[in-house]
Design an enzyme around this catalytic site. Sequence first.
Site, short mmCIF file in Angstrom:
data_model
loop_
_atom_site.label_atom_id
_atom_site.label_comp_id
_atom_site.label_asym_id
_atom_site.label_seq_id
_atom_site.Cartn_x
_atom_site.Cartn_y
_atom_site.Cartn_z
N CYS A 1 -10.65 -16.80 -16.35
CA CYS A 1 -12.81 -16.40 -17.24
C CYS A 1 -12.74 -18.05 -17.05
O CYS A 1 -13.71 -18.55 -15.59
CB CYS A 1 -11.85 -15.90 -18.33
SG CYS A 1 -13.50 -15.27 -18.85
N HIS B 1 -7.88 -11.76 -17.71
CA HIS B 1 -7.21 -12.22 -18.55
C HIS B 1 -5.63 -11.82 -18.06
O HIS B 1 -5.65 -10.16 -19.01
CB HIS B 1 -7.44 -11.71 -19.58
CG HIS B 1 -8.73 -12.68 -20.11
ND1 HIS B 1 -8.85 -14.00 -20.74
CD2 HIS B 1 -10.02 -12.58 -20.71
CE1 HIS B 1 -9.67 -14.62 -20.85
NE2 HIS B 1 -10.24 -13.47 -20.53
N GLU C 1 -3.21 -12.41 -18.65
CA GLU C 1 -1.62 -13.20 -20.02
C GLU C 1 -2.26 -11.94 -21.23
O GLU C 1 -1.41 -12.31 -22.25
CB GLU C 1 -2.46 -14.56 -20.18
CG GLU C 1 -3.41 -15.05 -21.17
CD GLU C 1 -4.93 -15.17 -20.39
OE1 GLU C 1 -4.86 -14.02 -19.22
OE2 GLU C 1 -5.95 -14.73 -21.05
#
Lengths: 251, 1059
Positions: free
Chosen positions: A94, A212, A214
């Site tokens: 990002c 994302h 994560e």
Amino acid sequence: MSTVCLLTGFGINADAELALAFRNAGAAVSPTHVSALQKDADLLHSYGILAVPGGFSFGDHLGSGMVLASLFRSELAVSIRQFVANGGLVIGICNGFQILVKSGLLPDVHETGEPSASLVWNDSGRFIDRWVGVRIDRPETSPWLSGMSETYEMPIRHGEGRFLFRDEDARQRVLDCGVATLHYAEANPNGSQDAIAGITDRSGRIIGMMPHPEAYLYPELHPVRRTHTSSVAGEPPILQLFRNGVAAALR
Amino acid sequence: MRIESAFHPHLPDGRSATSLHKLASLLPDITACAVIDVYCVDDRIQPDRIIDLVCDPVAQTGYFGRAARDTVLPEWTHVVEVAPRPGVTDPVARTLESALRRVGSNHLPDDPVPCRTALQYVIEAPTASLTTISACSKALYNPLIQICEIRERSDRTPLPDMYPHVEHMTIPDVQTVALDGLTVEELSRLSTERLLALEGAEMQAIQAYYAREDVRTDRQKHGLEAPTDVEVEMLAQTWSEHCKHKIFAAEVRYGDRIIDGLFRTYIAALTRELIKHRRDTVSVFDDNSGVVVFDEDTLVCFKAETHNSPSALDPYGGAITGIVGVNRDILGTGRGARPIFNTNVLCFGDPETPADDVPGMLLHPRRVLDGVHHGIVDGGNQSGIPVVAGAVLFDESYMGKPLVFCGTGGVMPRLTAGDPAWEKAARAGDCAVMVGGRIGKDGIHGATFSSLALDETSPTSAVQIGDPITQKKMIEFLLEARDAGYLSSLTDNGAGGLSSSLGEMARESGGIAVNLDLCPLKYPGLAAWEIWVSESQERMSAAVPPEHLDAFLALAERHDVEATSIGEFTDSGYIELEHQKQKVCRLSMEFIHHGLPRMKLNASWIPPDERGPWRLGETVAAGDRAGVAATSDTTGPGPAAGPGPAAIPHAAATPEIPATGRATGASASPDDPGVTLLQMLSDSSIGSREYLVRQYDHEVQARTVGKPFVGVEADGPSDGGVILPRHGSKRGLTVTHGVCPRYGDWDGYHMGAAAVDEAMRAHVALGGDPAQAWALDNFCWPDPVQSERTPDGEYKLAQLVRTCEGMADACRAYNAPLISGKDSMKNDARADGKVISIRPTLLMSLMGIMPDVSRRLDPAFRTSGDCVYLLGATRGELGGTTWDRLYGPVWEPSPRPFLEETAELYARFFAAAQQGLMQSAHDLSDGGLGVALAESAIAGRRGVHVDLAGVVEKRLPGERASVGGRRASRSAVVRPSHTDRLLWSESCGRFLVTVAPSDVAAFEHVLQDVAWARIGHVSAEPQVRVDVRGRARFDVGLEACVHAWHRFDRFLAGKEKRS
């Protein structure tokens, strides 16, 4: 010795979950304030991975990732290139991806260090938080992506995620090199050229992406778990990315 | 010098399209609009360095010394350039200066490098006059905080190379304020002139303090005599309604009872009683937020605030400072907690109101909505704190003041540096350290201003812009300092600034001495009192033991955070301030904190059968009715007989039907309930607001397991948020809300009890444990103090009393302590000679435990053939409901929970959830059963077929006739049919759930003795079909439901005009 040098500070805000994703994949993680690395870029050489998390570095006030991109370009790029040449891996997610692209580290297919792409405002003009499917092409080109050939679900959370080449030449070169490896699988959520969600450098050792991975740390974080139980039981498939990175870094 | 940066013409940046859209409605002949970023920077800087920082070479071009607009929009006709007023926070300029200092070779002078920024709107509108453009430009900026330059193409006057800064002024001397010998009228006038917002009696208490012999002697000893402006301003801040909650502390005469303070009676006493039996509640009322036990190692805390007045003046700034402000409350809880979630509940006027219906000085609700929304997007997203729950309500009464409730939850370890993290105590000798932003004139008088009605004289200095990035850095710094053991105490700077934060912390040690000359200022020239009460953002106050000061300041430096020791905590019993080598304040702690005289107020209730439906702008006359409530034998179990809901009226005057119009309700109810369903789904208060919520980051930090959207297309509503406070554990925390202002039209008791029930019901619907929940109360009221300006103050205060009673009864029944709360009591606007008062509004926010998040439930229907159940009893309670708003007035009781029934049902529901017996669950709220059926169908993209014959119906106490028949004589009110009641009644304590056929027996066994009905099944047909006794009442296609559900989203996106 830690495996991952994870940047923090100045408005980076998705660092804690990225640290967890790496730790769960077996890595030791050192959260490192940007100013510490700025003071001594050689710190990098004691790590296997440099991770640039998401967030709003410097508020994105001058454009997403602009200030850290400038800092990377003027103060860190040489060390990072050296680090990668010595076998180091880099991941930017990002805001981290925006920084890597705007600093010229990605995709850098001309190997000039000049930015050949950018991430600009979503075609809707709005920030958006939505889960998307990401298709990985040619996983063999990057140690981060070994064996990952499915479509992976994870959220995007950005206002400026529209991937754009500087010109047709840059685009052709990237397509020829095969480094545009992550694509939005279904609807293109932000108007990215060629639906590009993420990209690597020619070595495959530097990777960046707008979505994302994560954010999908546990199965319960999937948004439609209650209505699609069969498809999302068990460990989130995208976590393979972190295991791949850690395995490659330890090699 | 001026540098302009523009996106390449073929790359519209979103802002251009948004601006074009905004302008198009005002400026029909506009053909194009482009937005250019403008940077005005000190001439000593190399232009190349600026361009390198602000121009993305792939997408943007930087222009130095020539106008970007000629390239970007060659046919431009006008430019409108908007820049922050001098002194207003300019986060972009702040970032630019910081970047210039931190990045690349540093040739910057040591003194501040002036940077200013502006946005330039380049407009192509060939036939528009300068006058028209000037009028339209008001849509692009807010004159309270911004200045605007407009140029026609023919006008060659260059735009400024640098925008003006705050002029450097000489430091004003400290003034004394003579109180001696003033009459109470003169004191009141003084209070008004100085914007102190103190009552005559309060001013008299101050006058009396200074007249005391011991005080005179003590002051003379310290070279002080008459009160200084610093002292008077500090007292005004500390004693403001905003900080002291004077109305909640007042003695209230209510009928023939004397209530010894609403807070004490209904909130503190209740919570103390409940937490006696609960070991999981750590700290209530004393700190910046309530703190409870999450698990053996982790505490969680939760707080909600309102930011109504600032949001009315500048919606963007008001909302962003609201969010970052309540984030600081969490950061300042104990010795520091990490914010892990935000909530927001927003109440606005109807955004589809015709422009002409908005009184002159007020902003249009759409503009308020857009500004507040933008503030929440920036405030939450940039801080990296997910928005996990919230609501948006539209009601004409919020046109006067929007309500912006901002909540934040946080986590802290039980122990840090060996001590309980939630405990704090500044000790005498500790350094008083100000951390974060600098002090300017912005935000002066915020606390006193919010204690006044909004009118043409409202101070603009109370408007501020927040800077989440400065605060984000401060959060990381302070949490590291906490873990290193550097802090004795910590609190936030909010309303009242240092006077409030240090004034409060000084209570821990017993006094404080501060040198105001040491406080870092944004620019010189602030008076001593301004430094002391300024509410400049992004600041915390810390107590640091002297032995840790150096390490603390060094850590601050590493985090790029400013921290300055400005004084010392003492045990002198006084607040002592020095400025320009002079003593400027010496106030006794005892007087500041205990000298405020208590207000005595009257409350006078008028039962519903003596009123008609409430209408906007209407005064409920209480003056000539005082005392009626006290002798209310005729009104049954009313207030005089103690707490309890109002009885149903048997006879009443005939209220008028309000004028026709969407906002006031009054279209005829459609004959076909299927049409009613679609009208409700397309209503802005019910339908999807995905357009707004998708722009909030709701899952940063990777904790949000229960997201705002559910279902196969991720566009169905959720009943609340579920998060993981602790990574690695499956124990979850739910976050839910209850807010039902219209229920208070009938009786505040109903609103109070129903708001608690709504929040608890949602918590239970998600799968939360009803025995482990905590609540926050936020009251927003119109002025409830009787006066010439507020002739119905006594009635409004009675509504408040009854709301407190309803809330307290429900919290007691549910064993939910109130761990924190706030009130905002002057939500009236005076415009064009009219008063617009908000509907009295109670927001309940609730957090609770979910033992295992993998058991959580959501509303989406899953499998055809699953059995559909309606749990709980339905009553004839259409008063104040969505149906009433759209098709009323019905003037009958609004919903309230029957607490024994609902508490029992919630326990059974939780047992069933723990056993995994339900496939889906949805609470029934706005729009009742009809809307819940459609929402679950939309979320699951599955049809449903039910028959309402078996629905459990109960009568209201005292209800004599059969449902629907009792008010036959009241011709002016609308009579709902029996089907209307079944479908649209919003009776509390009900759920729509589905159960797999194989689990039906086990499920029904768990539900023994509570009200439930199996009403149908999830169907294979894409239809929402409702029968009564086998006869179809409606059969609406799923696609039509989905389309209606998203109508408001399309409206917000500009894709559909007003309905």
